[in-house]
Enzyme design. Structure first.
Site, PDB file in Angstrom:
ATOM      1  CG  HIS A 254       0.162  18.212 -26.846  1.00 45.04           C
ATOM      2  ND1 HIS A 254      -0.876  16.899 -26.193  1.00 45.04           N
ATOM      3  CD2 HIS A 254      -0.560  19.189 -25.791  1.00 45.04           C
ATOM      4  CE1 HIS A 254      -1.227  16.685 -24.734  1.00 45.04           C
ATOM      5  NE2 HIS A 254      -1.095  18.210 -24.536  1.00 45.04           N
ATOM      6  CG  HIS A 269       2.536  21.551 -24.029  1.00 45.78           C
ATOM      7  ND1 HIS A 269       1.660  22.427 -24.993  1.00 45.78           N
ATOM      8  CD2 HIS A 269       1.990  21.021 -23.138  1.00 45.78           C
ATOM      9  CE1 HIS A 269       0.615  22.546 -24.435  1.00 45.78           C
ATOM     10  NE2 HIS A 269       0.558  21.150 -23.674  1.00 45.78           N
TER      11      HIS A 269
END
Length: 348
Positions: A254, A269
């Site tokens: 992620h 992110h």
């Protein structure tokens, strides 16, 4: 008892000690233990010279040392910190100058202590006192106006002595300890030394731009991880914004950390709290330590599935080595429609 003994056998020593070692007392929090003595003296005698003169002389010297560093350093980050902390130091708040400049560099702290020692000797010999308590910076000078007007004149002379000696010593020490421009802003990457320079970062993702302060996660919105911007994705694809390498690929895929050949460190992110998806809907197309080229696909993700799971898909793009740059500027446009769109401008 100790201060009473010093006051009886050499009153000048008290101001000299406080002026010289005040930053050391501040570092260990010991200065708070002297405050009651100061208050007791002024309430019983109507004047005070245990803390006031010494602390003021010391604070001014810390501010002056930081400002000289600001003038002499070629490092833009140090210059910025030194300027702001030096000004607040002159106002009586020295923690920023002490911990941000003088203590890390060491030589400004030494110069400041020598300068304040000289001013402290003069103030001590002249038995300088103040007639009210308050901050120990330039705004506190009127506190020395009272029954004996010479307290006012003598504190000005003591501050002048401190300022001159601190400034001169700091200046000469910068000749030895401050490197030239060519030695500043250097980092190691790919086993070689490079010099940071003004850099334009293109967008690694398409979508709507969001100011970092509006991101729904304090870790990003407070800029505690660094400056940058966020994007609300319109496409589930992350590409390399520059040539460099992968320094970290999070196990859940992620988030990814990149290092450019110019020394820029970027964290991308994807979404907020998406680590809880345990990698579901994410696919990595690179490995940690791998070389990358601008435009290369790094990660793809199922944008709609992530949203259906109830996750916020705001994607922060953070310059994690923000401290290496004088400023990080963001694009003024609201939408990123192409991976070549300018996203961030890094100023050294």
């Amino acid at each position: 008892m100790g201060f009473d003994f010093l006051g009886s056998h050499g009153a000048w020593v008290v101001i000299f000690i406080i002026a010289t070692f005040w930053p050391i007392l501040v570092m260990f929090g010991l200065h708070h233990s002297i405050v009651p003595l100061s208050l007791a003296q002024i309430t019983t005698l109507g004047y005070e010279n245990i803390i006031g003169p010494g602390a003021m002389i010391s604070n001014i010297s810390q501010g002056v040392a930081a400002l000289i560093v600001s003038w002499r350093t070629k490092d833009t980050v140090s210059k910025q910190i030194s300027t702001t902390s030096g000004i607040t130091g002159l106002m009586g708040i020295t923690e920023a100058a002490l911990y941000g400049v003088n203590l890390p560099k060491k030589y400004p702290l030494v110069a400041a202590m020598i300068g304040s020692a000289a001013g402290g000797v003069y103030a001590g010999v002249m038995e300088v006192s103040r007639y009210a308590t308050g901050s120990s910076g330039l705004p506190a000078i009127p506190l020395y106006i009272g029954e004996n007007i010479w307290n006012f004149y003598n504190i000005l002379i003591a501050l002048l002595i401190t300022t001159v000696i601190t400034a001169v010593l700091t200046y000469f020490l910068t000749l030895k300890y401050e490197k030239e421009t060519s030695e500043q802003n250097k980092v190691t990457t790919n086993d070689k030394i490079i010099t940071l320079k003004n850099t334009v970062i293109t967008s690694p993702i398409k979508g709507e731009m969001i100011p970092l302060k509006d991101v729904q996660d304090a870790a990003f919105s407070t800029e505690s991880m660094g400056k940058g911007i966020a994007i609300e994705p319109s496409e589930g694809k992350v590409v390399a914004p520059f040539d460099g390498k992968i320094v970290s690929l999070f196990p859940k895929k992620h988030a990814i950390g990149l290092l450019s050949d110019d020394g820029v460190e970027i964290l991308i992110h994807i979404g907020l709290n998406t680590v809880k998806l345990n990698g579901k809907y994410f696919e990595a197309h690179v490995e940690e330590g791998q070389r990358i080229t601008k435009g290369q696909t790094l990660i793809t993700f199922d944008l709609e599935k992530i949203r259906e799971e109830g996750y916020v898909t705001q994607t922060p793009v953070i310059v994690t080595n923000t401290y290496s740059y004088a400023d990080v500027l963001t694009n003024n446009s609201s939408t990123v429609t192409d991976f070549n769109n300018e996203l961030l401008v890094l100023i050294v």
